[in-house]
Design an enzyme around this catalytic site. Structure first.
Site, PDB file in Angstrom:
ATOM      1  CG  ASP A  49      -0.628  -1.021   7.930  1.00  0.00           C
ATOM      2  OD1 ASP A  49      -0.482  -1.877   8.825  1.00  0.00           O
ATOM      3  OD2 ASP A  49       0.290  -0.696   7.173  1.00  0.00           O
ATOM      4  CB  ALA A  76      12.075  -0.848   7.289  1.00  0.00           C
ATOM      5  CB  ALA A  77      10.100   0.672   2.036  1.00  0.00           C
ATOM      6  N   GLY A  78       7.689   1.797   4.437  1.00  0.00           N
ATOM      7  CA  GLY A  78       6.402   2.478   4.526  1.00  0.00           C
ATOM      8  C   GLY A  78       5.341   1.921   3.602  1.00  0.00           C
ATOM      9  CG  LEU A  79       6.244   0.521   0.146  1.00  0.00           C
ATOM     10  CD1 LEU A  79       7.142  -0.204  -0.845  1.00  0.00           C
ATOM     11  CD2 LEU A  79       5.348   1.518  -0.564  1.00  0.00           C
ATOM     12  CE  LYS A 109       0.635   1.382   4.467  1.00  0.00           C
ATOM     13  NZ  LYS A 109       1.359   2.607   4.744  1.00  0.00           N
ATOM     14  N   GLY A 132       4.459  -3.893   4.028  1.00  0.00           N
ATOM     15  CA  GLY A 132       4.735  -5.269   3.614  1.00  0.00           C
ATOM     16  C   GLY A 132       4.526  -6.317   4.681  1.00  0.00           C
ATOM     17  N   GLY A 133       5.006  -6.071   5.884  1.00  0.00           N
ATOM     18  CA  GLY A 133       4.852  -7.057   6.956  1.00  0.00           C
ATOM     19  C   GLY A 133       3.397  -7.267   7.324  1.00  0.00           C
ATOM     20  N   PRO A 193       9.749  -4.043  -0.390  1.00  0.00           N
ATOM     21  CG  PRO A 193      10.720  -2.231  -1.473  1.00  0.00           C
ATOM     22  CD  PRO A 193       9.465  -3.053  -1.442  1.00  0.00           C
ATOM     23  CB  ALA A 251       0.698  -6.516   2.922  1.00  0.00           C
TER      24      ALA A 251
END
Length: 187
Positions: A138, A98-101, A10, A103-104, A96, A106
């Site tokens: 999130d 710790a990139a603000g996306l 995201k 991922g963990g 990636p 999600a």
């Protein structure tokens, strides 16, 4: 039995960070958007305890992994005792770290969908939302996906009209920054 689930990343199209609340989280108002970049999780039924596997060296494979924590949360919410059992979850990481996306988180929420299939469980949406919120602020967004308004600590999610398809460029600096550290800078 094996099942595969995708975990889309995201982005925050808009992020307004307010004051720090008594619980340590900041008041947020954000517009979240799912993007095509995704991790792939393969869940395989096995005899033995729940295990998380990932070839990415920066992703933990123990109980600190959000996927394992989501599995534990769902296992407990289903009224089962002890640690989760009967599954190995392999993460093919493309988002990636710790990139603000997200991922963990999600990955953790995607795992919930796969675990429901493997464990032959259909938890109520409110129970799933509760488990997702416990994984990360999130987490509830990843249950909804698409375009959404996030309020509170980001866990109160309201779907919005889908935006037209756009290209997004993601630049990931070499220095990783955890969400907790980034919000700490706001203080």
């Amino acid at each position: 039995m094996t099942t595969t689930v995708l975990a889309p990343a995201k982005i925050n199209l808009d992020l307004r960070v307010g004051t720090r609340r008594a619980n340590g989280f900041h008041e947020l108002k954000t517009i979240l958007q799912s993007i095509a970049l995704h991790d792939t999780l393969t869940l395989r039924a096995v005899e033995g305890p729940c295990r998380v596997r990932c070839a990415a060296s920066s992703v933990p494979e123990d109980e600190s992994n959000l996927v394992w924590r989501a599995a534990h949360g769902l296992w407990s919410a289903l009224g089962r005792r002890g640690d989760p059992y009967g599954v190995t979850i392999t993460i093919a990481k493309r988002i990636p770290v710790a990139a603000g996306l997200g991922g963990g988180t999600a990955d953790a929420i995607a795992a919930l969908r796969g675990l429901g299939r493997l464990w032959d469980a259909s938890p109520e949406p409110s129970l799933l939302r509760e488990v997702a919120a416990a994984v990360g602020a999130d987490g509830p967004f990843f249950l909804v996906g698409g375009t959404a308004l996030g309020l509170g600590r980001g866990d109160h999610v309201y779907p919005l009209a889908e935006l037209p398809r756009h290209w997004v460029v993601i630049a990931v600096p070499p220095r990783r920054v955890s969400t907790a550290v980034a919000y700490g800078w706001m203080d």
